[in-house]
Design an enzyme around this catalytic site. Structure first.
Site, PDB file in Angstrom:
ATOM      1  CD1 TRP A 505      73.524  84.673 -37.930  1.00 42.78           C
ATOM      2  CD2 TRP A 505      73.461  82.570 -37.189  1.00 42.78           C
ATOM      3  NE1 TRP A 505      72.360  84.102 -38.362  1.00 42.78           N
ATOM      4  CE2 TRP A 505      72.291  82.807 -37.926  1.00 42.78           C
ATOM      5  CE3 TRP A 505      73.644  81.318 -36.623  1.00 42.78           C
ATOM      6  CZ2 TRP A 505      71.316  81.851 -38.107  1.00 42.78           C
ATOM      7  CZ3 TRP A 505      72.673  80.346 -36.808  1.00 42.78           C
ATOM      8  CH2 TRP A 505      71.526  80.626 -37.542  1.00 42.78           C
ATOM      9  CG  HIS A 506      80.246  81.184 -35.799  1.00 42.73           C
ATOM     10  ND1 HIS A 506      80.608  79.857 -35.928  1.00 42.73           N
ATOM     11  CD2 HIS A 506      79.105  81.187 -35.056  1.00 42.73           C
ATOM     12  CE1 HIS A 506      79.721  79.088 -35.308  1.00 42.73           C
ATOM     13  NE2 HIS A 506      78.798  79.880 -34.770  1.00 42.73           N
TER      14      HIS A 506
END
Length: 568
Positions: A505-506
């Site tokens: 989720w970066h």
């Protein structure tokens, strides 16, 4: 239930709303309309950057913060470390996490809650490197001050129990040295980082930073979905108002005060900010015209440079009990792969439910990704058999996961609109491992994970016959993504990385500095509009970006107020 990032492949989170917040909000399904309102600053997106930014600006100006989701408070699935995995199982339309599937065939999520991704993530808190700060051209003293401002509210030292300690010591035996102890700093070697979970396992989020806000100068509307930014037909165009709807569908417009310093600031995240620029008429003219959106400015770089740091992981059943832990330790390697770990207890029934949900979502989403095809009953049956094998026929298993994240990355993709509906996910492609340098980093990271698994300090948490290679191969049987699997992945770590890639989720990009915004985060070619969030990043900062995203909100807010001060 599990409370770890053991299953980064199932992330769907609960919706939340409470009357706890000390600021104005729309109630869900509100039917009233506020009067015509004017503000010095309108911040779109109450996420990891937006909350810090709005709170800071309220010290010297009248601020409106518009957030499309609800509050994080009052929902233990968000606020408690024990609810982490449960939050990942909610696919309802009002959940705090909105599922999307990239065209690469990887499940991902965007936040839909006040506090943004800090309400959904594994909580690791660590700063960007000094080199990153210098390359960004930031004022180092103000950066440090801004980090400290964030840390006073949301950062804590983790407890470091048996599992995390074994991973730490295994990393050192694997050669990821030196040991740097507990620190927020980004240093090569192995360290214990911060966490946004306090000693009671309670999550503190970017929403908590609104406690800094001046309540007489800030207004926060929840369940307020922005559809468009309006521009005056000047040369260059100047932003002056925002059109948004509440959850009942009522239409509202918020206006900027007339003045040279008033601004609209997008903090809607790496998907939301480029999406809203396009919906407002800033983007590739050809793409906008295809969606019948009037072109305010032809800016082909909007939506370009989209990156998501690849994550690959190894699941490790443990013969001994493990603590509930999220990310606490990180190995920062010289080849730019980051090694992290989590642990907890996993229930068989929950995993079987997740396979059923995976099958449903896979068959819904297959038309949206390259090489998509329906997930068959045989695929689901194989996944359930693999899960039963992992759990040894029991109702639950003590287990952990060790993961590696590729720094950077070098590989990039793009974002495009699917429709003019801001609630619909745009089409996004990240092109995982398109650049061979990313793939090499993954391979070397998996090799370090194997050394940690085989290390003496970690031996207590590995069954005697569960060697690293067998555990790596077992990952190929789990429903991690929608990508095709290859037999060669059982002997090629490169193919293993490609076949089992997940998100951490970066993701970032889409409104990058010197491409869409200038060094002050002002949108190039228009007036009174900035973007302040992870969409401006070229590379992801540090091992985990949330600390820097919160810092950025505070940092830019301070810069804006300093610039505003001479005018009073």
């Amino acid at each position: 239930m599990i409370a770890s990032s053991l299953f980064a492949f199932f992330f769907f989170i609960a919706s939340c709303f409470s009357e706890k917040a000390p600021y104005t909000s729309f109630a869900k399904n509100a039917t009233f309309a506020p009067p015509t309102e004017f503000f010095d600053y309108i911040v779109i997106g109450g996420g990891t950057a937006g909350c810090a930014l709005a709170a800071t600006l309220s010290a010297g100006a009248k601020v409106l913060l518009l957030e499309r989701g609800g509050l994080p408070y009052g929902n233990p699935n968000i606020t408690s470390i024990n609810g982490f995995a449960r939050t990942l199982a909610d696919t309802s339309p009002d959940s705090a996490s909105q599922l999307f599937v990239s065209s690469d065939g990887v499940f991902n999520h965007r936040a839909r809650v006040l506090g943004g991704g800090s309400c959904l993530n594994a909580g690791f808190y660590t700063r960007a490197s000094k080199a990153y700060v210098n390359n960004a051209g930031w004022d180092e003293a103000l950066v440090d001050e801004s980090y400290e401002w964030v840390e006073r509210k949301v950062a804590f030292k983790p407890p470091m129990l048996a599992w995390q300690s074994a991973v730490r010591d295994g990393l050192l035996e694997a050669g990821v040295s030196p040991y740097n102890g507990f620190t927020y700093e980004h240093l090569y070697g192995t360290k214990v980082g911060g966490t946004i979970f306090d000693e009671n396992g309670y999550r503190h989020t970017a929403a908590d930073l609104l406690e800094y806000a001046d309540p007489t100068k800030i207004t926060v509307y929840l369940y307020a979905t922005v559809h468009k930014i309006f521009f005056q037909k000047d040369e260059p165009p100047k932003a002056y108002a925002v059109f948004y709807k509440d959850s009942a569908g009522n239409r509202h417009i918020a206006y900027l005060n007339d003045g040279p310093k008033s601004e609209i600031i997008l903090s809607a995240g790496a998907l939301g900010s480029p999406q809203l620029l396009m919906l407002s008429g800033i983007g590739s003219a050809q793409h906008l015209k295809a969606h019948k959106i009037p072109v305010v400015m032809n800016q082909a770089m909007v939506g370009q440079g989209m990156s998501d740091n690849p994550m690959n992981a190894v699941f490790i059943p443990s013969p001994h009990p493990v603590e509930v832990s999220l990310i606490q330790v990180v190995g920062i390697t010289k080849f730019d792969s980051y090694i992290e770990a989590a642990s907890g207890s996993l229930e068989l029934a929950w995993m079987h439910r997740m396979v059923s949900e995976f099958e449903r979502l896979a068959n819904q989403s297959s038309r949206h990704f390259v090489g998509g095809g329906n997930l068959s009953f045989a695929d689901s049956a194989a996944a359930r058999k693999s899960i039963n094998t992992f759990l040894g026929g029991g109702a639950s298993v003590q287990a952990g996961i060790i993961l590696e994240k590729v720094a950077g990355p070098y590989s990039t993709g793009n974002l495009e609109l699917r429709s003019k509906d801001p609630s619909e996910n745009p089409k996004v492609t990240f092109n995982y491992f398109k650049d061979p340098r990313d793939l090499q980093r993954c391979v070397e990271g998996i090799e370090i994970i194997a050394k940690v698994i085989e290390s003496k300090p970690f031996s207590k948490f590995r069954y005697p016959l569960a060697h690293a290679r067998a555990l790596i191969d077992a990952m190929l049987t789990l429903p991690l993504n929608l990508r095709p699997k290859h037999v060669s992945a059982t002997f090629s770590l490169k193919q293993f990385c490609i076949d089992t890639v997940m998100t951490i989720w970066h993701y970032h990009g889409g409104c990058q500095v010197n491409r869409v915004v200038d060094k002050d985060y002002k949108v190039i070619g228009v007036k009174a509009l900035r973007v302040v969030d992870g969409s401006t990043f070229i590379n992801s900062p540090g091992t985990n970006p949330q600390a820097t995203v919160m810092m950025l909100g505070r940092y830019v807010g301070r810069k804006i107020l300093d610039d505003r001060a001479p005018l009073g």
